[in-house]
Enzyme design. Structure first.
Site, PDB file in Angstrom:
ATOM      1  N   ALA A  70       0.830  -1.207   0.000  1.00  0.00           N
ATOM      2  CA  ALA A  70       0.000   0.000   0.000  1.00  0.00           C
ATOM      3  C   ALA A  70       0.865   1.257   0.000  1.00  0.00           C
ATOM      4  CB  ALA A  70      -0.908   0.001   1.228  1.00  0.00           C
ATOM      5  N   GLY A 115       0.784  -5.636   0.606  1.00  0.00           N
ATOM      6  CA  GLY A 115      -0.100  -5.803  -0.531  1.00  0.00           C
ATOM      7  C   GLY A 115       0.608  -6.279  -1.785  1.00  0.00           C
ATOM      8  N   GLU A 118       0.656  -9.876  -1.419  1.00  0.00           N
ATOM      9  CA  GLU A 118      -0.720 -10.355  -1.567  1.00  0.00           C
ATOM     10  C   GLU A 118      -1.139 -10.428  -3.036  1.00  0.00           C
ATOM     11  OE1 GLU A 118      -3.191  -9.197   2.354  1.00  0.00           O
ATOM     12  OE2 GLU A 118      -2.191  -7.506   1.378  1.00  0.00           O
ATOM     13  N   GLU A 138       2.212  -5.995   7.845  1.00  0.00           N
ATOM     14  CA  GLU A 138       1.184  -5.005   8.170  1.00  0.00           C
ATOM     15  C   GLU A 138       1.030  -4.716   9.659  1.00  0.00           C
ATOM     16  OE1 GLU A 138      -0.102  -6.485   4.068  1.00  0.00           O
ATOM     17  OE2 GLU A 138       0.915  -7.287   5.834  1.00  0.00           O
TER      18      GLU A 138
END
Length: 264
Positions: A70, A115, A118, A138
């Site tokens: 992110a 992310g 991910e 995170e």
């Protein structure tokens, strides 16, 4: 090789029946901003609707990173209302990759964190080079993996291993990542994209109807009891068995030639 752009930072390159989804925000190491997430969702929707795409490869143009997750610089200025408004765009990006109906391969080098990892986890196969560093850090910045990490990582490495990795927020280098199953193939430095495209090409030579049905059976059947899973498989088999691809595949085998798949 044709190319299609989705905003400033996302591209799709065509290599025959292989589509390369390119993360191209080099100044931010492919950090996923609101805009970039929206464009990933847009690009994956286009790929999902494209019957000519048999396999998708997710790549990065940045020399030292696949994706660092992110965009925390953007989020630093967010109000809680801004964060809430961003959430649907973020989810759409990750589920867009996850729900592609064709096989997907991630080509990972350098940092694939949060992310970014991910996005790779949302693919069916992860090819990484020896520079890769992966992880879900995170909790170290006060959130949790929100792009599927808490659900996808245990499916790869088991609940206890996933818990250890998520709770410690640690980064895992390429060799250990391969040993733990965090990535599937380890290749020499700089070879991740080449090897991922080659793997995708081998996949794309097969029946497009078969590829989609096999992926559906794999995804829907995961985690089900065996009896229910076999029913999922049977439904997928029936979708292929009465297709033009099955007729062509059997004929080509018997005639000792390369199939010309009708794709229906």
């Amino acid at each position: 090789m044709s190319e299609q752009r989705f905003g400033e930072w996302i591209r799709i390159r065509r290599h025959g029946h292989v589509a390369e989804l390119v993360l191209d925000r080099p100044k931010a190491m492919n950090a996923v901003s609101t805009e970039m997430g929206a464009r990933i969702a847009e690009a994956t929707a286009a790929l999902a609707a494209d019957a000519s795409a048999r396999v998708v490869v997710l790549t990065s143009t940045h020399e030292r990173a696949f994706c660092v997750g992110a965009d925390l610089k953007e989020r630093n200025s967010f109000t809680e209302a801004d964060l809430a408004r961003q959430r649907p765009h973020a989810r759409a990006a990750y589920t867009g990759v996850l729900e592609l109906p064709v096989p997907t391969v991630a080509a990972v080098h350098g940092f694939a964190l949060g992310g970014g990892y991910e996005l790779a986890l949302s693919c069916d196969v992860i090819v990484a080079d020896t520079t890769a560093v992966v992880g879900l850090p995170e909790v170290s910045v006060g959130v949790i993996p929100g792009g599927g990490g808490t659900q996808l990582l245990p499916r790869r490495v088991g609940a206890a291993r996933a818990a250890e990795l998520i709770f410690t927020a640690r980064r895992v280098a390429a060799e250990e990542a391969r040993e733990l199953g965090l990535v599937d193939q380890l290749v020499p430095e700089g070879e991740d994209r080449t090897e991922a495209l080659a793997l995708a090409g081998r996949m794309a030579a097969n029946s497009p109807v078969g590829l989609r049905a096999a992926k559906k059976a794999l995804r829907l059947g995961h985690g089900l009891d065996l009896r229910t899973g076999l029913e999922v498989e049977d439904a997928a088999w029936r979708a292929v068995a009465f297709s033009g691809d099955r007729v062509e595949g059997v004929a080509a085998f018997n005639e000792k030639r390369v199939p010309e798949w009708p794709g229906v």
